[in-house]
Design a protein around this motif. Structure first.
Motif, PDB file in Angstrom:
ATOM      1  N   LYS A 123       0.823  -1.219   0.000  1.00  0.00           N
ATOM      2  CA  LYS A 123       0.000   0.000   0.000  1.00  0.00           C
ATOM      3  C   LYS A 123       0.851   1.260   0.000  1.00  0.00           C
ATOM      4  N   SER A 149      -7.011  -6.341   2.087  1.00  0.00           N
ATOM      5  CA  SER A 149      -8.337  -6.959   2.250  1.00  0.00           C
ATOM      6  C   SER A 149      -9.482  -5.955   2.090  1.00  0.00           C
ATOM      7  N   GLU A 150      -9.307  -4.739   2.628  1.00  0.00           N
ATOM      8  CA  GLU A 150     -10.387  -3.743   2.557  1.00  0.00           C
ATOM      9  C   GLU A 150     -10.612  -3.307   1.115  1.00  0.00           C
ATOM     10  N   ALA A 173     -12.039  -1.180  10.277  1.00  0.00           N
ATOM     11  CA  ALA A 173     -10.775  -1.287  11.017  1.00  0.00           C
ATOM     12  C   ALA A 173     -11.024  -2.202  12.214  1.00  0.00           C
ATOM     13  N   SER A 174     -10.092  -3.078  12.496  1.00  0.00           N
ATOM     14  CA  SER A 174     -10.292  -3.945  13.678  1.00  0.00           C
ATOM     15  C   SER A 174     -10.204  -3.119  14.970  1.00  0.00           C
ATOM     16  N   GLY A 176      -7.337  -2.856  16.324  1.00  0.00           N
ATOM     17  CA  GLY A 176      -6.035  -3.312  16.821  1.00  0.00           C
ATOM     18  C   GLY A 176      -6.070  -3.788  18.264  1.00  0.00           C
ATOM     19  N   TRP A 200      -5.476 -10.838  12.682  1.00  0.00           N
ATOM     20  CA  TRP A 200      -4.645 -11.158  11.517  1.00  0.00           C
ATOM     21  C   TRP A 200      -3.223 -11.471  11.949  1.00  0.00           C
ATOM     22  N   MET A 202       0.379 -11.037  10.515  1.00  0.00           N
ATOM     23  CA  MET A 202       0.967 -10.255   9.413  1.00  0.00           C
ATOM     24  C   MET A 202       2.417  -9.928   9.761  1.00  0.00           C
ATOM     25  N   ILE A 206       3.311  -3.822   9.395  1.00  0.00           N
ATOM     26  CA  ILE A 206       1.867  -3.560   9.257  1.00  0.00           C
ATOM     27  C   ILE A 206       1.136  -3.863  10.567  1.00  0.00           C
ATOM     28  N   SER A 210      -1.301  -1.308  12.381  1.00  0.00           N
ATOM     29  CA  SER A 210      -2.685  -1.598  12.782  1.00  0.00           C
ATOM     30  C   SER A 210      -2.914  -1.147  14.222  1.00  0.00           C
ATOM     31  N   ASN A 215      -2.238   2.080   9.886  1.00  0.00           N
ATOM     32  CA  ASN A 215      -2.629   1.210   8.764  1.00  0.00           C
ATOM     33  C   ASN A 215      -3.914   1.731   8.128  1.00  0.00           C
ATOM     34  N   LYS A 216      -4.860   2.154   8.969  1.00  0.00           N
ATOM     35  CA  LYS A 216      -6.126   2.651   8.409  1.00  0.00           C
ATOM     36  C   LYS A 216      -5.896   3.963   7.677  1.00  0.00           C
ATOM     37  N   GLU A 219      -4.532   3.175   4.441  1.00  0.00           N
ATOM     38  CA  GLU A 219      -5.577   2.563   3.597  1.00  0.00           C
ATOM     39  C   GLU A 219      -6.560   3.599   3.058  1.00  0.00           C
ATOM     40  N   MET A 264      -6.084 -13.761   4.252  1.00  0.00           N
ATOM     41  CA  MET A 264      -5.596 -13.014   3.082  1.00  0.00           C
ATOM     42  C   MET A 264      -5.546 -13.844   1.810  1.00  0.00           C
TER      43      MET A 264
END
Ligand SMILES: NC(=O)C1=CN([C@@H]2O[C@H](COP(=O)(O)OP(=O)(O)OC[C@H]3O[C@@H](n4cnc5c(N)ncnc54)[C@H](OP(=O)(O)O)[C@@H]3O)[C@@H](O)[C@H]2O)C=CC1
Ligand SMILES: CC(=O)[C@@H](O)[C@H](O)COP(=O)(O)O
Ligand SMILES: [Mn+2]
Length: 391
Positions: A123, A149-150, A173-174, A176, A200, A202, A206, A210, A215-216, A219, A264
């Protein structure tokens, strides 16, 4: 048969991509594998998949890889320049960018110029140079297929909707590992706590992004360029279960969501087999296992990075490149225990204020901005004792 070049085959996305390729032997082939320094895993992968090329960035590992693969018909190369050059190989159909960070930018540009479709996991490439990448892709008639994924979710929601207007997208967004925690709590969290993502598994960079909501933020910027949206058309909602991977709201108010277990391999496979969907044996989602899907607003006062990323997006120019570089340095320092969790946002904000703004950057400007910001951020970290950074 599609020939796939996997940039970063030894990482989280890279290894899962190889699993997808293994599941689709008549359809997908690993043509090129690359690693930064993990010679051992690159050798294992090359022995199993027998790609045309195996490239190790770290030149000191060249002899090790070359010797281990001498009995196989694999061309072994070393160095970042080899990756930049070989992504243009005539036999490659798709370049899957699973390298981490700014390093993904130049190979992606070269691949696009050579007409290769891009399955984009990296990204940071679109964050740094979204306008340049998307206009190059248009010019060379290249598809940018999202792997994140998003963005894969949004891409899937948009299939068949080409003539319809998007009102907005809603990125989930989770939240985190620190969702709901206070600034006071965050002031003393450790890398081990931050590396425990709730949903996740990862790579380290990343996973810290998160935890900090950067990360968001990245994104949001990635989505702007992939789907040609304005910042106010991009919402973020915290959805702790990570079952809805993101949503699109159309002009009539209807919302489409893409759902599934957090895995993923599905977005990777969709990018590689697009526009087709291929049967697989991935674990299926069951609604009765998740009776309580929930949603909440992100806490941007505590997790400032998301707000900083919107600000960078609105300012444009080299500002997203600045936040990306500052963040890469801040995350590396946090992982090395040389800066605190909250200080990461301070470092990014200071870089945004201090690094020279360029409204219409060229590639050289991006390379210089990245270098300059890294040096500046590194100096900030060296100058400030960890204790002060944590307060
Ligand atoms: N992991 C995930 O689930 C997701 C990841 N992404 C994005 O995908 C990208 C990869 O993430 P992830 O797989 O987690 O990362 P990892 O850290 O697990 O893997 C990174 C890969 O890139 C290689 N690499 C690292 N630095 C360099 C460099 N400077 N030059 C060349 N190669 C390099 C590594 O090689 P080596 O092993 O030798 O160090 C490794 O193969 C990131 O941009 C991330 O944001 C997006 C969505 C989900
Ligand atoms: C799997 C993937 O796409 C990651 O980007 C994931 O979304 C991270 O989770 P957060 O929602 O916690 O950032
Ligand atoms: Mn994501």
């Amino acid at each position: 048969m599609k020939n796939i070049a996997i940039l970063g085959s030894t990482g989280s996305i890279g290894t899962q991509t190889l699993e997808v390729i293994k599941d689709n032997p008549g359809l997908l082939r690993a043509f090129m594998l690359t690693a930064n320094a993990n010679a051992y895993l690159l050798i294992q992968q090359a022995i199993e998949f027998v790609p045309e090329y195996a490239i190790i960035c770290d030149e000191s590992k060249y002899a090790q890889v070359k010797d281990a693969l001498a009995h196989l018909p694999i061309k072994v190369l070393a160095g970042y320049n080899a990756i930049k050059e070989m992504v243009t190989h005539a036999d490659i159909d798709i370049v899957l960018t699973a390298m981490v960070g700014f390093a993904g930018l130049e190979p992606t540009i070269n691949a696009i110029k050579a007409g290769k479709d891009i399955a984009l996991a990296n990204k940071e490439t679109l964050v740094v140079a979204g306008e340049m990448i998307t206009s190059l892709a248009k010019k060379h008639n290249v598809k940018i297929l999202p792997v994140d994924s998003e963005h894969s979710a949004i891409f899937q929601c948009l299939a068949g909707e080409e003539d319809n207007q998007i009102e907005k997208i809603i990125i989930t967004a989770s939240g985190g590992p620190f969702r709901g925690k206070s600034t006071d709590f965050l002031s003393s969290v450790t890398r081990e706590q931050a590396l425990k993502h709730p949903n996740w598994v990862m790579g380290a960079k990343i996973t810290i992004d998160s935890a900090s909501l950067m990360n968001k933020g990245l994104e949001v910027i990635e989505a702007k360029w992939l789907f040609d949206l304005e910042a106010d058309q991009i919402d973020v909602i915290v959805h702790p279960q990570s079952i809805i991977h993101s949503m699109v709201q159309f002009a009539d108010g209807s919302i489409k969501a893409q759902m599934g277990l957090p895995d993923m391999k599905l977005p990777i496979q969709y990018a590689l087999t697009y526009p087709g969907r291929v049967q697989n044996n991935f674990k299926r989602f069951s609604f009765v296992d998740y009776p309580n899907l929930s949603f909440e607003q992100p806490d941007t006062d505590t997790f400032r990075n998301l707000q900083l990323a919107y600000e960078a997006l609105n300012r444009g120019g080299n500002m997203p490149c600045i936040i990306n570089a500052a963040n890469e340095i801040a995350v590396a320092a946090f992982l090395n225990n040389t800066t605190g969790f909250l200080a990461m946002s301070d470092i990014i904000e200071t870089c945004m204020q201090q690094i020279v703004y360029i409204e219409k950057p060229s590639l050289t400007d991006y390379l210089n901005t990245d270098k300059e910001t890294r040096i500046f951020a590194q100096n900030l970290i060296h100058k400030t004792p960890l204790k002060a950074l944590q307060s």
